[in-house]
Design an enzyme around this catalytic site. Structure first.
Site, PDB file in Angstrom:
ATOM      1  N   LYS A   1       0.859  -1.191   0.000  1.00  0.00           N
ATOM      2  CA  LYS A   1       0.000   0.000   0.000  1.00  0.00           C
ATOM      3  C   LYS A   1       0.885   1.228   0.000  1.00  0.00           C
ATOM      4  O   LYS A   1       2.031   1.173   0.478  1.00  0.00           O
ATOM      5  CB  LYS A   1      -0.869   0.027   1.264  1.00  0.00           C
ATOM      6  CG  LYS A   1      -2.112   0.879   1.115  1.00  0.00           C
ATOM      7  CD  LYS A   1      -3.160   0.129   0.347  1.00  0.00           C
ATOM      8  CE  LYS A   1      -4.466   0.845   0.248  1.00  0.00           C
ATOM      9  NZ  LYS A   1      -5.525  -0.105  -0.115  1.00  0.00           N
TER      10      LYS A   1
ATOM     11  N   GLY B   1     -20.282   6.640   3.108  1.00  0.00           N
ATOM     12  CA  GLY B   1     -19.232   6.952   2.125  1.00  0.00           C
ATOM     13  C   GLY B   1     -19.834   6.944   0.737  1.00  0.00           C
ATOM     14  O   GLY B   1     -20.579   6.025   0.378  1.00  0.00           O
TER      15      GLY B   1
ATOM     16  N   GLY C   1     -17.853   7.759  -2.166  1.00  0.00           N
ATOM     17  CA  GLY C   1     -16.763   7.820  -3.142  1.00  0.00           C
ATOM     18  C   GLY C   1     -16.999   6.739  -4.175  1.00  0.00           C
ATOM     19  O   GLY C   1     -18.136   6.291  -4.374  1.00  0.00           O
ATOM     20  N   ASN C   2     -15.944   6.289  -4.812  1.00  0.00           N
ATOM     21  CA  ASN C   2     -16.094   5.298  -5.868  1.00  0.00           C
ATOM     22  C   ASN C   2     -16.825   4.046  -5.371  1.00  0.00           C
ATOM     23  O   ASN C   2     -17.760   3.560  -6.011  1.00  0.00           O
ATOM     24  CB  ASN C   2     -14.714   4.941  -6.424  1.00  0.00           C
ATOM     25  CG  ASN C   2     -14.811   4.002  -7.593  1.00  0.00           C
ATOM     26  OD1 ASN C   2     -15.571   4.246  -8.531  1.00  0.00           O
ATOM     27  ND2 ASN C   2     -14.088   2.912  -7.532  1.00  0.00           N
ATOM     28  N   ALA C   3     -16.420   3.529  -4.199  1.00  0.00           N
ATOM     29  CA  ALA C   3     -17.011   2.284  -3.700  1.00  0.00           C
ATOM     30  C   ALA C   3     -18.466   2.491  -3.269  1.00  0.00           C
ATOM     31  O   ALA C   3     -19.364   1.763  -3.711  1.00  0.00           O
ATOM     32  CB  ALA C   3     -16.178   1.734  -2.550  1.00  0.00           C
ATOM     33  N   GLY C   4     -18.720   3.485  -2.428  1.00  0.00           N
ATOM     34  CA  GLY C   4     -20.068   3.692  -1.896  1.00  0.00           C
ATOM     35  C   GLY C   4     -21.075   4.062  -2.977  1.00  0.00           C
ATOM     36  O   GLY C   4     -22.193   3.538  -3.017  1.00  0.00           O
TER      37      GLY C   4
HETATM   38  N1  GLU Z   1      -7.306   0.146  -3.223  1.00  0.00           N
HETATM   39  C1  GLU Z   1      -8.058  -1.020  -3.537  1.00  0.00           C
HETATM   40  C2  GLU Z   1      -8.118  -1.951  -2.322  1.00  0.00           C
HETATM   41  O1  GLU Z   1      -7.935  -1.528  -1.203  1.00  0.00           O
HETATM   42  C3  GLU Z   1      -7.593  -1.711  -4.801  1.00  0.00           C
HETATM   43  C4  GLU Z   1      -6.188  -2.205  -4.791  1.00  0.00           C
HETATM   44  C5  GLU Z   1      -5.708  -2.700  -6.153  1.00  0.00           C
HETATM   45  O2  GLU Z   1      -6.482  -2.766  -7.078  1.00  0.00           O
HETATM   46  O3  GLU Z   1      -4.526  -2.997  -6.227  1.00  0.00           O
HETATM   47  O4  GLU Z   1      -8.425  -3.101  -2.442  1.00  0.00           O
END
Ligand code: GLU
Length: 411
Positions: free
Chosen positions: A103, A215, A217-220
């Protein structure tokens, strides 16, 4: 705020007891392989120079190149990035894709930067890590407050430094630069497939299920869109400015329009609720899709949902987890619930390495297969250990990581 990595160590402690791990195994799980910490120097539009602290943590690479997003957020810390990198390693192992976990993060509020400053920050980040990332080494992607445009600048900077094309160095790219169809909504789609399986087991109907999403954002936002399309009743949503609630259901298409024009869902005409109140609404399914440490021992008792689907990473603390388990709440853990994102990142990388691109339906079919199978494996493990889904997902993931470490002769 307590160091989130302490929560990770607590999780490792608990699971080590359950799995009867030895000291060597615990040591491997508790320590990232590599930590990069650096200052990104950015020339601001007014001519001044500013330094932003950046991190990249490569946690474990026994199963393949490390993989995981880059977050731009004011609350980023080394402890947070380490935790998120650990969860990425487990996530890739739960869905059995050939990656380790990593990360990255920068301490910054990107909303305060101009587009040009954001571009310089993104390129500066890559200059700091360019020797440590690569299609067979470590593959970044978007995370909180980063997006496809930022991935494009990062790709371009990396390719300029290396003097060659390397689309597989980063995922979550726009389609024009080698992105995958369906990647933009794959985190939510993966979570929706898992929810569908649970709803089937519980013999419920989507129309009878009230959902709140924290949330937008993209996910929510994509989760709201998908579940709304599938006939679930979305009664509450929120963003960093607050939430809205209507027990009869929200008009999601309209909420999305308002969010894009007014930058907040709170401009929609409905009862206002705070982010904390949203978590405690009278709903069947609660989807935390924002940041970590939202469900804690302070509010876990007040959660009314029967199912918590963790689209965010680390939204529930270990104390809260225990309370929810005792209350009988079904918690679908982040490392399974939100693994759809990295799964389609994997498909994107495969397509980049091949130079051959799939249709959207093909991507979705493969995503569905992986999510449903992984859910079934975790569910069966839960029954076998007479435990909960979080422990089961950790057990499956850790078994796979340690098996790879053993075969390499590291244990
Ligand atoms: N940021 C996203 C996660 O937390 C995607 C990570 C990725 O696609 O490498 O799963």
């Amino acid at each position: 705020m307590a160091n989130v990595f302490d929560n990770v160590l607590e999780q490792i402690d608990k699971i080590s007891e359950l799995m009867k791990l030895n000291d060597k195994e615990i040591k491997i799980l508790s320590n990232p392989k590599k930590i990069l910490e650096f200052d990104v120097n950015v020339k601001m539009d007014n001519g001044s120079k500013k330094e932003f602290k950046g991190y990249r943590v490569q946690y474990n690479n026994a199963r393949g190149p490390t993989k995981g997003g880059i977050r731009f957020h004011p609350n980023v810390s080394l402890g947070e990035v380490k935790s998120l990198a650990f969860w990425m390693a487990l996530k890739c192992a739960v869905v059995n894709i050939p990656y380790g976990g990593a990360k990255g993060g920068v301490i910054v509020n990107p909303k305060e930067l101009s587009q040009k400053e954001l571009e310089r920050l993104s390129r500066g980040f890559v200059r700091n890590v360019s020797d440590h990332i690569g299609p067979m080494k470590d593959i970044p992607a978007p995370d909180v407050y980063t997006n496809a445009q930022i991935m494009s600048w990062m790709l371009d900077e990396f390719e300029k430094i290396k003097g060659k094309h390397a689309p597989g160095v980063i995922t979550g790219k726009p389609i024009e630069l080698g992105g995958s169809l369906a990647r933009s909504y794959s985190t939510s789609m993966g979570g929706a497939y898992v929810l569908r399986e649970i709803v089937k087991i519980r013999e419920q109907e989507p129309a009878d299920i009230k959902v709140a999403i924290q949330g937008f954002g993209n996910a929510g936002m994509n989760m709201a869109k998908i579940l709304d399309n599938w006939g679930y009743k979305i009664v509450g949503v929120s963003d960093s400015k607050g939430g809205i609630y209507n027990k009869e259901g929200l008009d999601i298409a309209q909420v999305i329009n308002i969010k894009s024009s007014k930058k907040t869902v709170t401009a929609y005409d409905a009862k206002k609720v705070s982010n904390d109140e949203l978590l405690e609404l009278d709903v069947d399914v609660l989807v935390p899709a924002a940041l970590e440490n939202q469900i804690t021992k302070q509010n876990a008792d007040n959660i009314n949902a029967e199912i918590v689907l963790e689209l965010a990473n680390g939204p529930t603390t270990p104390d809260a987890d225990k309370i929810l388990f005792e209350k009988g709440v079904v918690v679908v853990p982040d490392i399974l619930a939100n693994a759809g994102g990295v799964t389609v990142s994997y498909f994107e990388w495969v397509q980049n390495l091949y130079g051959y691109y799939w249709k959207e339906a093909e991507v979705l079919e493969k995503l569905e297969e992986i999510m449903v199978n992984s859910f079934k494996e975790v569910y069966a493990t839960q029954e076998k250990y007479n435990s909960n889904m979080r422990n089961a997902a950790y057990i499956k993931a850790i078994e796979r990581i340690l098996a790879a470490e053993k075969l390499r002769g590291n244990i």
